[in-house]
Design a protein around this motif. Structure first.
Motif, PDB file in Angstrom:
ATOM      1  N   MET A   1      11.853  -4.337 -19.256  1.00 34.75           N
ATOM      2  CA  MET A   1      10.940  -4.423 -20.528  1.00 34.75           C
ATOM      3  C   MET A   1       9.605  -4.659 -20.247  1.00 34.75           C
ATOM      4  O   MET A   1       9.333  -5.695 -19.741  1.00 34.75           O
ATOM      5  CB  MET A   1      11.413  -5.174 -21.688  1.00 34.75           C
ATOM      6  N   ARG A   2       8.204  -4.287 -20.578  1.00 32.14           N
ATOM      7  CA  ARG A   2       7.389  -4.058 -20.178  1.00 32.14           C
ATOM      8  C   ARG A   2       6.878  -3.875 -21.659  1.00 32.14           C
ATOM      9  O   ARG A   2       7.359  -3.643 -22.882  1.00 32.14           O
ATOM     10  CB  ARG A   2       6.156  -2.543 -19.940  1.00 32.14           C
ATOM     11  N   LYS A   3       5.491  -5.144 -22.096  1.00 30.11           N
ATOM     12  CA  LYS A   3       5.082  -5.327 -23.262  1.00 30.11           C
ATOM     13  C   LYS A   3       4.102  -4.361 -23.717  1.00 30.11           C
ATOM     14  O   LYS A   3       3.237  -3.932 -22.486  1.00 30.11           O
ATOM     15  CB  LYS A   3       3.796  -6.705 -23.616  1.00 30.11           C
ATOM     16  N   TYR A   4       3.786  -3.736 -24.866  1.00 30.38           N
ATOM     17  CA  TYR A   4       2.752  -2.430 -26.087  1.00 30.38           C
ATOM     18  C   TYR A   4       2.776  -2.990 -27.138  1.00 30.38           C
ATOM     19  O   TYR A   4       3.412  -4.796 -27.307  1.00 30.38           O
ATOM     20  CB  TYR A   4       4.067  -1.481 -25.686  1.00 30.38           C
ATOM     21  N   GLU A   5       1.175  -3.228 -27.251  1.00 31.32           N
ATOM     22  CA  GLU A   5       0.863  -3.679 -28.664  1.00 31.32           C
ATOM     23  C   GLU A   5       0.454  -1.991 -29.740  1.00 31.32           C
ATOM     24  O   GLU A   5      -0.122  -1.026 -28.726  1.00 31.32           O
ATOM     25  CB  GLU A   5       0.096  -4.398 -28.987  1.00 31.32           C
ATOM     26  N   THR A   6       0.964  -1.547 -30.874  1.00 32.54           N
ATOM     27  CA  THR A   6       0.522  -0.515 -31.488  1.00 32.54           C
ATOM     28  C   THR A   6      -0.182  -0.849 -32.480  1.00 32.54           C
ATOM     29  O   THR A   6       0.040  -1.531 -33.448  1.00 32.54           O
ATOM     30  CB  THR A   6       1.273   0.634 -31.501  1.00 32.54           C
ATOM     31  N   ILE A   7      -1.210  -0.153 -32.736  1.00 33.32           N
ATOM     32  CA  ILE A   7      -1.736  -0.665 -34.094  1.00 33.32           C
ATOM     33  C   ILE A   7      -1.354   1.194 -34.952  1.00 33.32           C
ATOM     34  O   ILE A   7      -2.172   2.414 -33.967  1.00 33.32           O
ATOM     35  CB  ILE A   7      -3.264  -1.158 -34.015  1.00 33.32           C
ATOM     36  N   PHE A   8      -1.571   1.428 -36.356  1.00 33.88           N
ATOM     37  CA  PHE A   8      -1.388   2.269 -36.332  1.00 33.88           C
ATOM     38  C   PHE A   8      -2.444   2.078 -38.171  1.00 33.88           C
ATOM     39  O   PHE A   8      -1.756   0.810 -38.860  1.00 33.88           O
ATOM     40  CB  PHE A   8      -0.093   2.562 -37.239  1.00 33.88           C
ATOM     41  N   ILE A   9      -2.813   3.314 -39.229  1.00 32.92           N
ATOM     42  CA  ILE A   9      -3.739   2.770 -40.091  1.00 32.92           C
ATOM     43  C   ILE A   9      -2.770   4.413 -40.875  1.00 32.92           C
ATOM     44  O   ILE A   9      -2.754   5.568 -41.015  1.00 32.92           O
ATOM     45  CB  ILE A   9      -5.344   3.475 -40.369  1.00 32.92           C
ATOM     46  N   LEU A  10      -2.334   3.442 -42.172  1.00 37.72           N
ATOM     47  CA  LEU A  10      -2.018   4.552 -43.304  1.00 37.72           C
ATOM     48  C   LEU A  10      -2.366   4.788 -44.312  1.00 37.72           C
ATOM     49  O   LEU A  10      -3.356   4.054 -44.537  1.00 37.72           O
ATOM     50  CB  LEU A  10      -0.471   3.333 -43.825  1.00 37.72           C
ATOM     51  N   HIS A  11      -2.683   6.290 -45.478  1.00 40.54           N
ATOM     52  CA  HIS A  11      -3.337   5.923 -45.523  1.00 40.54           C
ATOM     53  C   HIS A  11      -3.790   5.021 -47.176  1.00 40.54           C
ATOM     54  O   HIS A  11      -2.153   4.947 -47.410  1.00 40.54           O
ATOM     55  CB  HIS A  11      -3.012   7.812 -46.328  1.00 40.54           C
ATOM     56  N   PRO A  12      -4.863   5.059 -47.780  1.00 38.34           N
ATOM     57  CA  PRO A  12      -5.270   4.215 -48.575  1.00 38.34           C
ATOM     58  C   PRO A  12      -4.716   4.574 -49.881  1.00 38.34           C
ATOM     59  O   PRO A  12      -4.175   3.811 -50.741  1.00 38.34           O
ATOM     60  CB  PRO A  12      -6.394   4.115 -48.858  1.00 38.34           C
ATOM     61  N   SER A  13      -4.378   5.761 -49.627  1.00 40.94           N
ATOM     62  CA  SER A  13      -3.668   6.637 -51.810  1.00 40.94           C
ATOM     63  C   SER A  13      -2.199   6.287 -51.688  1.00 40.94           C
ATOM     64  O   SER A  13      -1.165   6.022 -52.464  1.00 40.94           O
ATOM     65  CB  SER A  13      -3.686   7.502 -51.523  1.00 40.94           C
ATOM     66  N   LEU A  14      -1.496   5.522 -51.024  1.00 43.01           N
ATOM     67  CA  LEU A  14       0.058   5.145 -50.671  1.00 43.01           C
ATOM     68  C   LEU A  14       0.196   3.844 -51.875  1.00 43.01           C
ATOM     69  O   LEU A  14      -0.694   2.547 -51.174  1.00 43.01           O
ATOM     70  CB  LEU A  14       1.024   4.411 -49.226  1.00 43.01           C
ATOM     71  N   ASP A  15       0.860   3.276 -52.167  1.00 47.76           N
ATOM     72  CA  ASP A  15       1.227   1.883 -53.688  1.00 47.76           C
ATOM     73  C   ASP A  15       1.764   1.039 -52.120  1.00 47.76           C
ATOM     74  O   ASP A  15       2.266   1.048 -51.112  1.00 47.76           O
ATOM     75  CB  ASP A  15       1.711   2.423 -54.529  1.00 47.76           C
ATOM     76  N   GLU A  16       1.935  -0.166 -52.672  1.00 45.60           N
ATOM     77  CA  GLU A  16       2.412  -0.988 -51.794  1.00 45.60           C
ATOM     78  C   GLU A  16       4.401  -0.941 -51.032  1.00 45.60           C
ATOM     79  O   GLU A  16       4.150  -1.377 -49.960  1.00 45.60           O
ATOM     80  CB  GLU A  16       3.113  -2.652 -52.493  1.00 45.60           C
ATOM     81  N   GLU A  17       4.521  -0.386 -52.214  1.00 46.09           N
ATOM     82  CA  GLU A  17       6.009   0.424 -51.397  1.00 46.09           C
ATOM     83  C   GLU A  17       6.889   0.855 -50.775  1.00 46.09           C
ATOM     84  O   GLU A  17       7.401   1.150 -49.664  1.00 46.09           O
ATOM     85  CB  GLU A  17       7.477   0.330 -52.743  1.00 46.09           C
ATOM     86  N   HIS A  88      -2.965   6.364 -34.680  1.00 38.29           N
ATOM     87  CA  HIS A  88      -2.521   5.010 -34.428  1.00 38.29           C
ATOM     88  C   HIS A  88      -3.337   5.167 -32.763  1.00 38.29           C
ATOM     89  O   HIS A  88      -3.449   6.259 -32.704  1.00 38.29           O
ATOM     90  CB  HIS A  88      -1.631   6.254 -34.482  1.00 38.29           C
ATOM     91  N   ILE A  89      -2.385   4.141 -31.880  1.00 31.54           N
ATOM     92  CA  ILE A  89      -2.309   3.835 -30.775  1.00 31.54           C
ATOM     93  C   ILE A  89      -1.053   3.061 -30.158  1.00 31.54           C
ATOM     94  O   ILE A  89      -0.997   1.982 -30.299  1.00 31.54           O
ATOM     95  CB  ILE A  89      -3.692   3.654 -30.239  1.00 31.54           C
ATOM     96  N   ILE A  90      -1.048   3.365 -29.169  1.00 31.49           N
ATOM     97  CA  ILE A  90       0.167   2.221 -28.164  1.00 31.49           C
ATOM     98  C   ILE A  90      -0.355   1.978 -27.152  1.00 31.49           C
ATOM     99  O   ILE A  90      -0.670   3.216 -26.177  1.00 31.49           O
ATOM    100  CB  ILE A  90       1.413   3.417 -28.079  1.00 31.49           C
ATOM    101  N   VAL A  91      -0.788   0.899 -26.406  1.00 34.58           N
ATOM    102  CA  VAL A  91      -1.525   0.978 -25.605  1.00 34.58           C
ATOM    103  C   VAL A  91      -0.366  -0.705 -24.875  1.00 34.58           C
ATOM    104  O   VAL A  91      -0.024  -1.376 -25.516  1.00 34.58           O
ATOM    105  CB  VAL A  91      -2.489  -0.086 -25.814  1.00 34.58           C
ATOM    106  N   ASN A  92      -0.037  -0.318 -23.374  1.00 42.92           N
ATOM    107  CA  ASN A  92       0.484  -1.349 -22.416  1.00 42.92           C
ATOM    108  C   ASN A  92       0.027  -2.514 -22.121  1.00 42.92           C
ATOM    109  O   ASN A  92      -1.474  -2.063 -21.954  1.00 42.92           O
ATOM    110  CB  ASN A  92       0.970  -0.318 -21.018  1.00 42.92           C
ATOM    111  N   ASN A  93       0.617  -3.347 -23.025  1.00 42.05           N
ATOM    112  CA  ASN A  93      -0.251  -4.701 -22.930  1.00 42.05           C
ATOM    113  C   ASN A  93      -0.277  -5.484 -21.535  1.00 42.05           C
ATOM    114  O   ASN A  93      -0.177  -7.150 -22.180  1.00 42.05           O
ATOM    115  CB  ASN A  93      -0.113  -5.699 -24.200  1.00 42.05           C
ATOM    116  N   GLU A  94      -0.080  -5.108 -19.890  1.00 39.65           N
ATOM    117  CA  GLU A  94       0.050  -5.628 -19.291  1.00 39.65           C
ATOM    118  C   GLU A  94      -0.866  -5.583 -18.176  1.00 39.65           C
ATOM    119  O   GLU A  94      -1.885  -5.122 -18.341  1.00 39.65           O
ATOM    120  CB  GLU A  94       1.621  -5.136 -18.712  1.00 39.65           C
ATOM    121  N   LYS A  95      -0.875  -6.768 -17.420  1.00 40.84           N
ATOM    122  CA  LYS A  95      -2.550  -6.730 -16.890  1.00 40.84           C
ATOM    123  C   LYS A  95      -1.493  -5.495 -15.422  1.00 40.84           C
ATOM    124  O   LYS A  95      -0.602  -5.965 -14.439  1.00 40.84           O
ATOM    125  CB  LYS A  95      -2.775  -8.614 -16.465  1.00 40.84           C
TER     126      LYS A  95
END
Length: 95
Positions: A1-17, A88-95
């Protein structure tokens, strides 16, 4: 198992649900693929660094997780076919 981090940006017109539903969808992809979510950090609505398709804001979410090397490929595929994801982006978070 490797460590990852992802950040994604959702469209601002979406409601909370819709935002919660998308986050749960991506969380399900990680967990159903054998990954373990370590942290989910909702940054909320922020201004984008540059305009993307005439959109200047988006909902940012950061997810830290551990998974096998095949899971990020599937997560990337799901991000690409989801219309509400601006970037979006997915990054391998290991050194």
């Amino acid at each position: 198992m490797r460590k990852y981090e992802t950040i994604f940006i959702l469209h601002p017109s979406l409601d909370e649900e819709a935002i919660k539903a998308n986050v749960e969808k991506f969380k399900g992809v990680i967990e159903n693929g054998g990954g373990v979510i370590e942290n989910i950090d909702n940054w909320g609505k922020r201004k984008l660094a540059y305009e993307i398709s005439k959109v200047t804001e988006g909902y940012y979410t950061l997810v830290n997780f551990s998974a096998d090397p095949e899971l990020p490929k599937e997560l990337d595929r799901v991000f690409r076919i989801t219309d509400s994801v601006i970037r979006h982006i997915i990054v391998n978070n290991e050194k």
